[in-house]
Design an enzyme around this catalytic site. Structure first.
Site, PDB file in Angstrom:
ATOM      1  N   CYS A 119      53.006  20.498  -6.432  1.00 28.59           N
ATOM      2  CA  CYS A 119      52.330  20.331  -5.139  1.00 28.59           C
ATOM      3  C   CYS A 119      51.641  21.632  -4.726  1.00 28.59           C
ATOM      4  CB  CYS A 119      53.325  19.909  -4.066  1.00 28.59           C
ATOM      5  SG  CYS A 119      52.495  19.763  -2.476  1.00 28.59           S
ATOM      6  N   ARG A 123      46.714   3.314   2.638  1.00 36.76           N
ATOM      7  CA  ARG A 123      47.543   3.671   1.469  1.00 36.76           C
ATOM      8  C   ARG A 123      48.511   2.550   1.105  1.00 36.76           C
ATOM      9  NH1 ARG A 123      48.014   9.309   0.798  1.00 36.76           N
ATOM     10  NH2 ARG A 123      46.071  10.295   1.405  1.00 36.76           N
ATOM     11  N   CYS A 151      57.230  21.928   2.751  1.00 33.07           N
ATOM     12  CA  CYS A 151      56.282  22.398   3.768  1.00 33.07           C
ATOM     13  C   CYS A 151      56.320  21.416   4.929  1.00 33.07           C
ATOM     14  CB  CYS A 151      54.869  22.535   3.169  1.00 33.07           C
ATOM     15  SG  CYS A 151      53.912  21.003   3.177  1.00 33.07           S
ATOM     16  N   ARG A 172      48.987   7.981  -8.943  1.00 32.21           N
ATOM     17  CA  ARG A 172      49.947   7.214  -8.133  1.00 32.21           C
ATOM     18  C   ARG A 172      49.529   5.753  -8.119  1.00 32.21           C
ATOM     19  NH1 ARG A 172      49.882   9.643  -2.319  1.00 32.21           N
ATOM     20  NH2 ARG A 172      51.156  11.305  -3.162  1.00 32.21           N
ATOM     21  N   LYS A 185      48.390   4.827   7.103  1.00 26.83           N
ATOM     22  CA  LYS A 185      49.617   4.277   6.511  1.00 26.83           C
ATOM     23  C   LYS A 185      50.165   3.123   7.336  1.00 26.83           C
ATOM     24  CE  LYS A 185      50.852   8.557   4.233  1.00 26.83           C
ATOM     25  NZ  LYS A 185      51.830   9.652   4.112  1.00 26.83           N
ATOM     26  N   LYS A 230      43.825   9.738   5.965  1.00 25.38           N
ATOM     27  CA  LYS A 230      44.704   8.721   5.370  1.00 25.38           C
ATOM     28  C   LYS A 230      45.221   7.769   6.445  1.00 25.38           C
ATOM     29  CE  LYS A 230      47.524  11.949   3.833  1.00 25.38           C
ATOM     30  NZ  LYS A 230      48.683  12.724   3.347  1.00 25.38           N
ATOM     31  N   CYS A 254      61.059  15.917  -1.106  1.00 22.73           N
ATOM     32  CA  CYS A 254      59.702  15.670  -1.609  1.00 22.73           C
ATOM     33  C   CYS A 254      59.533  16.386  -2.948  1.00 22.73           C
ATOM     34  CB  CYS A 254      58.678  16.166  -0.604  1.00 22.73           C
ATOM     35  SG  CYS A 254      58.626  17.962  -0.526  1.00 22.73           S
ATOM     36  N   CYS A 279      56.356  14.925   3.656  1.00 21.23           N
ATOM     37  CA  CYS A 279      56.360  13.861   2.635  1.00 21.23           C
ATOM     38  C   CYS A 279      57.756  13.274   2.415  1.00 21.23           C
ATOM     39  CB  CYS A 279      55.798  14.397   1.329  1.00 21.23           C
ATOM     40  SG  CYS A 279      54.123  15.046   1.523  1.00 21.23           S
TER      41      CYS A 279
END
Ligand code: SRM
Ligand code: SF4
Length: 554
Positions: free
Chosen positions: A436, A144, A475, A75, A209, A207, A430, A479
């Site tokens: 995934c 991120r 899930c 990414r 953001k 993470k 997503c 995302c």
């Protein structure tokens, strides 16, 4: 300062990693397996890549007693989602040479490539590096890709606000040189001082953001970020940001301690120096107070709820040495991409192209990949990704517009944009299967066909022109930001989704569970009923999400 419980295994991996190097070199040299070691799987995330395997082929491989078909997803780091035409051409070539060939635009305004074999990671990163592109810190427990409202048409001071995406990305950039040493073979750079006062050797608990929103359009879903910056523009002048903390969408099925949350506004800050200082210290407070023993509870949202929003704010102010001012008024009235041609206050042209679920490829619908390559080759534009997984052909001069338009016509992309229904253009899915590892159900491979069946229901109830935001994730990690949609589908098992309703149209209210574990016939039946009710009893200009709340559907 954080809880005195036992640190999670990932914490130990980070601190003992020698600046995120771990045994990545050895893992790469191991030709016996297509995978890297477990610890290295965590470390490569900080370098912008994930180990995955083709889940469609797991059974077949297991039957043949072969190891899983491992490959890697990489990414890019593109603050605000901006990429030049030359860089797009390079990314296109890298995609063809080393990945599945599909370029995936993500919900955080960048691109990722899938299916890269271990032996091809280095050539991939090196090719990106030649084009001045990198994947540093796009994954892992670190800041991120910074998102920012993409469309310059939104404000005459867009460029000034947009500039913060790059500044913040630079401010929170890690100091380790491991990326260059491991992937670019640059030993000289590796001699640089790697002391990192921000991340130290433990990085963040999870993470992190950051998003920048420019009212009145909340296209980046700014409040879903750990740290949300809302630009305050008065009389066409950028005054500073309202600062909000504690957004995050993930929850785990069956774990009541986890929940999605929108960020809470804690104040206003002006001047570049104060803005950057505030951001930096919000990160250090999370670094020092975040939960490092339970990764499920490690995001800033849980820190805020554990220590209290006022304590979090006071700690930030203690560290910056100044108090935040009271938040300034702002209003979000939309959450959308501006499709087609738009002109900025500076006179440049921008064409927003609908890319279903962000998948740039050539298929029977449209040759988007070839078209974008041809358009890039004109050198008459840049590109800009949106948080709804679309692409803007950006910065086109008046004199070049006709040539770009001719290419859009040639590849039938004007028609492609116009043909897509409003609900489809608003939708996000997503990645989910097959790459995934966390997917419980399909998302991007399934949503287009489900929409084929939802569209006639909207037509039946004369709701084609209704601006409804519908999203799907495989899930509950969120995302595709499905908990922030008016209609959200959250995968629970193959072919089954929790149906959520009641998010608002502007992204300032999360939705709630309406129906559990619905399969396709149940979904279509429910929507048919709901659309009928909505058409019958909606109030003037009432959105579908507001209707669901007013009538207590959820
Ligand atoms: Fe995500 C993990 C894909 C945006 C919350 N996300 C993953 C992984 C890497 C699965 C994994 O951990 O192995 C997925 C890779 C799928 C694949 O095969 O490519 C994945 N996330 C994506 C992308 C590509 C979805 C897309 O279709 O666009 C988005 C990439 C964004 C980017 O460019 O950085 C993406 N992920 C998001 C968002 C939306 C956002 O940030 O606006 C969220 C919800 C917001 C949030 O963070 O709370 C999100 N992803 C997660 C989580 C839950 C984190 C948590 O707080 O628990 C995970 C799982 C994890 O981290 O353990 C996850
Ligand atoms: Fe995978 Fe779940 Fe994220 Fe979808 S929401 S990409 S299934 S982790």
């Amino acid at each position: 300062m954080s809880e005195k419980k036992q640190l999670s295994a990932v914490e130990k991996t980070k601190t003992s990693s020698n600046g995120l190097r771990g045994t990545i070199k050895e893992s790469l040299a191991d030709n016996i397996t297509g995978a890297v070691s477990e610890d290295d799987q965590n470390l490569i995330k900080f370098h912008g890549m994930y180990q995955q395997d083709d889940r469609d082929r797991r059974e077949e491989r297991a039957e043949k007693k072969l190891e899983r078909l491992y490959s890697f997803m990489i990414r890019l780091r593109l603050p605000g989602g901006a990429i030049s035409a030359e860089q797009w051409i390079a990314a296109n070539e890298v995609a063809n040479d080393y990945s599945t060939g599909t370029i995936k635009i993500t919900t955080r305004q960048t691109i990722q490539l899938h299916g890269i074999l271990k032996s091809n990671i280095k050539p991939t990163i090196q090719s990106f590096n030649k084009a001045k592109l990198d994947s540093i810190a796009t994954c892992g427990d670190i800041n991120r890709n910074v998102t920012c409202a993409a469309h310059p048409v939104q404000s005459p001071v867009h460029a000034e606000v947009f500039g913060y995406a790059k500044k913040i990305s630079a401010l929170l950039f890690p100091k380790t040189q491991a990326y260059y040493e491991l992937w670019i073979d640059d030993e000289k750079i590796a001699e640089k001082d790697e002391t990192d006062p921000l991340y130290q050797d433990r990085y963040l608990p999870r993470k992190f953001k950051i998003g920048i929103g420019i009212p009145p359009n909340n296209e980046v879903d700014v409040l879903t970020n750990d740290l949300a910056l809302i630009a305050i523009i008065e009389n066409n002048e950028f005054k500073g940001f309202n600062v909000a903390i504690g957004g995050g969408l993930s929850a785990t099925h069956g774990n009541a301690d986890t929940y999605p949350r929108l960020a809470t506004v804690i104040g206003f800050v002006d001047t570049e120096e104060k803005i950057l200082k505030t951001i930096y210290e919000i990160v250090t407070v999370q670094r020092d107070f975040g939960n490092r023993s339970d990764r499920k509870l490690a995001r800033l949202k849980y820190t805020v709820d554990r220590i209290g929003i006022d304590s979090y704010k006071s700690e930030v102010e203690k560290r910056t040495g100044f108090a935040l001012e009271p938040a300034r008024p702002y209003t979000f009235t939309a959450r959308k991409d501006y499709y087609g041609w738009q002109q900025s206050a500076q006179g440049k042209w921008y064409f927003t192209l609908f890319v279903e679920n962000g998948r740039v490829l050539d298929d029977e619908q449209a040759a988007i990949k070839t078209a974008l390559l041809e358009i890039a080759k004109t050198g008459a534009c840049n590109f800009q990704f949106t948080a709804s997984q679309n692409i803007i052909i950006s910065n086109v001069e008046e004199k070049d517009k006709a040539a770009v338009h001719a290419l859009l016509e040639k590849f039938k992309l004007i028609e492609h944009n116009e043909k897509a229904s409003l609900i489809r253009k608003n939708a996000i899915a997503c990645v989910a299967l097959p790459t995934c590892p966390l997917a419980l159900a399909e998302a991007q491979r399934y949503l287009p066909s489900l929409l084929d069946k939802i569209e006639p229901l909207l037509t039946k109830h004369q709701l084609d022109e209704q601006d409804i935001i519908l999203r799907m994730t495989g899930c509950p990690n969120g995302c595709g930001r499905s908990t922030a949609a008016e209609i959200g589908f959250i995968g629970t098992a193959a072919g089954k989704y929790n149906l959520h309703l009641g998010g608002d149209n502007e992204g300032q209210r999360l939705n709630k569970l309406y129906k559990e574990n619905a399969d396709e016939p149940q979904i279509l039946h429910e929507l048919d009923q709901l659309f009928g009710l909505y058409q019958k009893s909606k109030q003037a200009s009432e959105s579908f999400g507001d209707f669901a709340i007013r009538t207590a559907l959820v």
